[in-house]
Design an enzyme around this catalytic site. Sequence first.
Site, PDB file in Angstrom:
ATOM      1  N   ARG A  57       0.801  -1.215   0.000  1.00 54.07           N
ATOM      2  CA  ARG A  57       0.000   0.000   0.000  1.00 54.07           C
ATOM      3  C   ARG A  57       0.843   1.279   0.000  1.00 54.07           C
ATOM      4  NH1 ARG A  57      -2.724  -4.034   1.876  1.00 54.07           N
ATOM      5  NH2 ARG A  57      -0.662  -4.508   2.675  1.00 54.07           N
ATOM      6  N   THR A  58       1.773   1.383   0.944  1.00 50.65           N
ATOM      7  CA  THR A  58       2.485   2.653   1.123  1.00 50.65           C
ATOM      8  C   THR A  58       3.339   2.970  -0.104  1.00 50.65           C
ATOM      9  OG1 THR A  58       2.554   2.066   3.458  1.00 50.65           O
ATOM     10  CG2 THR A  58       3.886   3.934   2.782  1.00 50.65           C
ATOM     11  N   LYS A  85      25.795  -5.452  -1.254  1.00 51.87           N
ATOM     12  CA  LYS A  85      27.264  -5.608  -1.283  1.00 51.87           C
ATOM     13  C   LYS A  85      27.908  -4.952  -0.066  1.00 51.87           C
ATOM     14  CE  LYS A  85      26.936  -5.160  -6.276  1.00 51.87           C
ATOM     15  NZ  LYS A  85      27.143  -4.188  -7.350  1.00 51.87           N
ATOM     16  N   ARG A 107      11.185   3.909   3.905  1.00 53.39           N
ATOM     17  CA  ARG A 107      10.727   2.873   4.842  1.00 53.39           C
ATOM     18  C   ARG A 107      11.949   2.050   5.229  1.00 53.39           C
ATOM     19  NH1 ARG A 107       5.644  -1.110   4.673  1.00 53.39           N
ATOM     20  NH2 ARG A 107       4.736   0.863   5.328  1.00 53.39           N
ATOM     21  N   HIS A 135       4.581   5.720  11.700  1.00 52.22           N
ATOM     22  CA  HIS A 135       4.130   5.612  10.305  1.00 52.22           C
ATOM     23  C   HIS A 135       3.142   6.768  10.098  1.00 52.22           C
ATOM     24  CE1 HIS A 135       3.018   4.102   6.508  1.00 52.22           C
ATOM     25  NE2 HIS A 135       2.695   2.859   6.790  1.00 52.22           N
TER      26      HIS A 135
HETATM   27  N1   CP Z   1      -0.331  -0.001   5.870  1.00 56.95           N
HETATM   28  C1   CP Z   1       0.878  -0.296   5.369  1.00 56.95           C
HETATM   29  O1   CP Z   1       1.911   0.293   5.745  1.00 56.95           O
HETATM   30  O2   CP Z   1       0.867  -1.276   4.419  1.00 56.95           O
HETATM   31  P1   CP Z   1       2.145  -1.724   3.574  1.00 56.95           P
HETATM   32  O3   CP Z   1       3.091  -2.416   4.527  1.00 56.95           O
HETATM   33  O4   CP Z   1       1.617  -2.657   2.504  1.00 56.95           O
HETATM   34  O5   CP Z   1       2.787  -0.496   2.982  1.00 56.95           O
END
Ligand code: CP
Length: 309
Positions: A57-58, A85, A107, A135
């Site tokens: 999603r993100t 590496k 992320r 998040h």
């Molecule tokens: N909600 C969320 O962070 O989903 P993903 O891990 O798929 O990005």
Amino acid sequence: MAEKKHLLGLDGVPREEIEAILNTARSFREVLDRPIKRLPTLQGKTVVNLFFEPSTRTRISFELAEKRLSADIVNFSASTSSVKKGETLIDTVKNIQAMKIDMVVIRHSSPGAPHLLSRVLDANIINAGDGGHEHPTQALLDMMTIREKLGKLEGVTVALVGDISHSRVAMSNIHGLTTMGARVLVCGPSTLIPREIEKLGVEVYHNVDEVIPQADVLNILRLQLERQRKGLFPSLREYHNYFGITRERLEKATRPLLIMHPGPMNRGVEISSDVADSEHSVILEQVTNGVAVRMAVLYLLAGGQSEIN
Ligand code: CP
């Protein structure tokens, strides 16, 4: 190096700033329903999406948001990069910056990785999830969805159910919702709730059947098995029996509850399929709102003017 704006978390972000993001996101949400969903807002800006952990999603949502705003996009995946590496995070991002980029979406499994980048890079940094820490764009899209459905955040009772200890979604929701005046309940096994979490302004429960009659919103969280040490609960079946949100449990609600989940869902564990697909579920609307929220964050960090109500 000129001071750059970042979105590293919601801890300490003032109410007016959250409101500005949500109001701007509402305007961008309308753009998503147009036949031509593209604005020239970020033309000439280059955004790098650095994903060191899996995401559906993100990652897609940020990429779509950037495309809708006409940015140039570079997607980086750790599994196919020179990280394999032995290159460090700092060396990787300094090399990417040397190619002249403007914004970084990151992320990473290490809490604080986005904060580190904000100190060494001359770019706007957006946290797309750092370990079990924060998040922020997930919590913003959750708040946008609650506000859209219930008309407000102030005074709304939101229950976060599940693995609170390892959930960055829980932490950002707690910071954002308490700032916006919502009442926040957290519910889960005592092994999955951090000690002294009450100090963040939430109420703690270990019995989901006590929470359901009080809540307006249930935000159901996945067990973050990848971040847990073993033995925090006996089995997935037992977890489901005590904390899984099922249709039978929801019959104890005194009013229809908004059912939310940040995804990815484990059907039959924290949520049953009939609840996930029920008429009260707004899980896919959360995903749509995610694109609008991320457009708003990118736009505002790039220097755009917020929509003030
Ligand atoms: N909600 C969320 O962070 O989903 P993903 O891990 O798929 O990005």
